[in-house]
Design an enzyme around this catalytic site. Structure first.
Site, mmCIF file in Angstrom:
data_model
loop_
_atom_site.group_PDB
_atom_site.id
_atom_site.type_symbol
_atom_site.label_atom_id
_atom_site.label_comp_id
_atom_site.label_asym_id
_atom_site.label_seq_id
_atom_site.Cartn_x
_atom_site.Cartn_y
_atom_site.Cartn_z
ATOM 1 N N CYS A 109 0.417 1.425 12.911
ATOM 2 C CA CYS A 109 1.499 1.261 11.934
ATOM 3 C C CYS A 109 1.702 2.583 11.203
ATOM 4 O O CYS A 109 0.861 3.488 11.289
ATOM 5 C CB CYS A 109 1.170 0.144 10.944
ATOM 6 S SG CYS A 109 -0.214 0.493 9.834
ATOM 7 N N HIS A 157 0.839 -1.198 0.000
ATOM 8 C CA HIS A 157 0.000 0.000 0.000
ATOM 9 C C HIS A 157 0.875 1.249 0.000
ATOM 10 O O HIS A 157 2.036 1.218 0.377
ATOM 11 C CB HIS A 157 -0.947 0.017 1.203
ATOM 12 C CG HIS A 157 -0.293 -0.295 2.511
ATOM 13 N ND1 HIS A 157 -0.005 -1.588 2.892
ATOM 14 C CD2 HIS A 157 0.131 0.490 3.532
ATOM 15 C CE1 HIS A 157 0.563 -1.585 4.087
ATOM 16 N NE2 HIS A 157 0.669 -0.336 4.504
#
Length: 645
Positions: free
Chosen positions: A180, A67
């Site tokens: 994250c 991503h």
């Protein structure tokens, strides 16, 4: 749930014949580009590859979720590929076999929107083994999309039985935080794995997700009161950390629960047995984490201080540069030097950000890295003391370390009843820390540091000829060795320290060399495109612009693909550039100005025009040398089969 606002059947690739991760990523990016989901393939590829370099995106069980967050993303979207044959992907335990890929495209400015919520629900649904297996074996894109929609609908309708609820009400409570860097995939998948493992073990797991949407599932006061332990699964700083004071705590990387959620929960339960929560001592916290060595801790503290100081340094340098440019272009020297004139005020604004605030901010956030929020006040005090005694940038680093370790000791050994927590946090801690750290800087450690700082300044000022040339070679190699990593940051810290002491040569070297790697990527892919992969060529189309802005990170995707030859070629050209600028005794007193630095070089015997020509010409020459070396090495590697296009 209508997933068509995030993807289309044309973005779903069934049983694809991709042979490696690069091929898969580029194909999915091409699909997103063709459907108008992204505006710049190269920029988005850079974002994805940057995320790949930060940690694993293969999450086990054949699933990978690469991503990227980028301004090149027009709207949040994802593309999917199931694979005919598994391919190797960077995972938690090294390379993993992957046969299902979801590529997420995330706009930088859309955190918290419905699109991002859909993406988080999507990644969470993929945790279910049965759902994932059905998706992998889907025969058509229509079937795959239907399976995804159904999984998300079921996820939104909890099916806990009354007996399960009753059992969880009596179970031990563990509060968790997952976070994250991107705030999407790992954050929510780690949370889901912890919750599933908790149900299996009969433990009530309450997870707070600190992701792209901000804080989600905020832990309630009741759950805090009932909690016996805490788990932090995170790669970034935990927000509102003080809420967890007093809880026995396990700290692990955010990807760990995906691999071993049950064992992490058991470790937390064992820790709670050995060190039960003491409700009367809110600052007594037992913590188990991956211990880092003293050297690593020092490096992390320094990098933290520099990272917080960088925005201030860039802003101050740019404001000062604008004031200087306006003065030079319009001949407003008299206005520039007249007290309280508008140009004089801009000059002071930029100059004070650098000369007055830079060292205290560096010291404060170095201390913050070591001892959290209570260390900020003493850290600022240590930085102010460093300015007062003339120990400069070096004194700021030392002062920040002193304040951090002092406050760590104070927090550990000076504690009061919870009734006096406010007095402790807002009065006693900052006063004690400031007095100790400030006194040590002013009267004990600061003076020797100031002496060393003065000696370093005098030595740098005395450098000329071959000595300055050697310094340029060293700085040049440091700048391009890891393209914005710790070695690059070490060179940055050194050059900023020299600038703070009014020695401007090192930063001129640093600023010139920063263009070399980016220019090399563009030039080499233009001159010999047959020697480079498609994504490298796409990367090269934009890195020259990043180079003009003084950004080295644009070269990272190529460096990851072929590190020895690419980084090696950068070092050769960067050494030449650094040597030339160092030998020419060119200086630069305004950081962060990119290509505009060539108009702001300090005066030297060569004159302003010649200095600018040599400074920029050195960057171009170094780039040419690096380009020729890279093409030569890559050609040999391709010819001998050591590198495949």
């Amino acid at each position: 749930m209508n997933l068509t606002q995030l993807t289309t059947q044309e973005l779903i690739y069934i049983q694809s014949p991709f042979s490696n991760s690069d091929e898969a990523i580029n194909a999915l990016i091409e699909g997103l580009y063709q459907k108008g989901k992204i505006s710049d393939k190269s920029a988005f590829l850079n974002a994805v590859m940057q995320r790949e370099s930060e940690g694993p995106t293969a999450l086990g069980e054949g699933l990978a979720i690469p991503h990227g967050k980028s301004v090149a993303v027009n709207e949040a979207a994802f593309a999917v590929a199931t694979l005919a044959q598994p391919i190797a992907w960077n995972g938690i335990d090294g390379e993993e076999d992957v046969n299902l890929i979801f590529l997420l495209a995330i706009p930088e400015a859309q955190a918290g929107t419905t699109h991002i919520q859909l993406l988080t629900q999507l990644t969470t649904a993929l945790v279910d083994d049965e759902v994932r297996e059905k998706i992998i074996h889907a025969k058509t894109s229509e079937e795959l999309l239907g399976l995804l929609s159904q999984a998300i609908e079921e996820q939104l309708e909890p099916t806990e039985s009354s007996s399960e609820v009753a059992l969880l009400e009596k179970a031990p409570v563990i509060v968790c935080v997952t976070a994250c860097p991107a705030g999407i995939a790992h954050t929510y998948m780690a949370a889901e794995y912890l919750e599933k493992a908790g149900k299996k073990l009969g433990v009530k797991i309450v997870v707070e997700k600190q992701g792209a949407n901000g804080i989600e599932g905020r832990i309630s006061v009741e759950d805090f009161d009932n909690a016996t332990a805490c788990i932090f699964a995170s790669e970034v700083a935990i927000k509102e950390l003080e809420r967890f004071s007093g809880l026995p705590t396990i700290k692990v990387p955010v990807a760990e629960p995906i691999k071993r959620a049950e064992s992490i929960i058991n470790e937390a339960l064992e820790l709670a047995k050995k060190t039960p929560r003491d409700m009367t001592k809110s600052h007594k916290t037992a913590t188990v984490e991956n211990k880092v060595g003293f050297k690593t801790e020092l490096k992390q503290a320094l990098l933290s201080g520099i990272s917080f100081a960088v925005p201030l340094i860039v802003a101050g340098g740019t404001v000062l540069a604008i004031a200087v440019l306006i003065t030079q272009i319009f001949g407003l020297q008299a206005v520039y030097e007249t007290e309280n004139s508008w140009l004089w005020l801009y000059r002071k604004l930029g100059g004070n950000l650098l000369g007055v605030l830079m060292v205290p901010v560096l010291a404060a956030y170095t201390a913050y890295s070591l001892a959290d929020k209570p260390a900020l006040g003493p850290g600022f005090a240590a930085g102010v003391a460093a300015n007062l005694i003339g120990s400069g940038f070096l004194g700021g680093i030392v002062g920040g370390l002193i304040a951090g370790y002092v406050m760590r000791y104070v927090k550990q050994y000076i504690r009061l009843s919870p009734t006096f927590n406010g007095f402790l946090s807002f009065y006693l801690y900052p006063v004690i820390g400031t007095l100790i750290a400030g006194s040590l800087m002013l009267f004990v450690i600061g003076k020797p540091v100031a002496f060393v700082n003065t000696g370093l300044t005098n030595w740098l000022n005395s450098l000329s000829g071959s000595n300055a040339l050697l310094l340029g070679v060293i700085i040049g190699c440091f700048v391009s060795f890891d393209l914005g990593g710790p070695v690059n940051k070490a060179a940055y810290a050194f050059c900023l320290g020299a600038m703070a002491n009014e020695v401007y040569g090192p930063y001129a070297i640093f600023a010139s060399v920063k263009m070399v790697s980016a220019f090399t990527v563009t030039a080499s892919t233009l001159m010999a495109p047959k020697l480079f992969k498609d994504f490298e060529i796409e990367t090269g189309k934009s890195t020259w612009l990043l180079g003009l802005a003084g950004i080295t990170e644009g070269a990272i995707p190529m460096a990851i693909e072929d590190p020895i030859r690419v980084i090696g070629s950068f070092l050769v050209g960067s050494a030449v550039t650094g040597a030339i600028v160092g030998w020419a005794s060119i200086g630069l007193s305004t950081p962060g100005a990119g290509i505009f630095s060539m108009f702001l070089l300090t005066e030297n015997p060569l004159g302003a025009f010649a200095s600018a020509g040599i400074w920029f010409g050195a960057a171009l020459l170094g780039s040419l040398i690096s380009t020729l070396v890279l093409i030569s090495w890559r050609k040999h590697a391709v010819a001998t089969g050591k590198f495949a296009i």
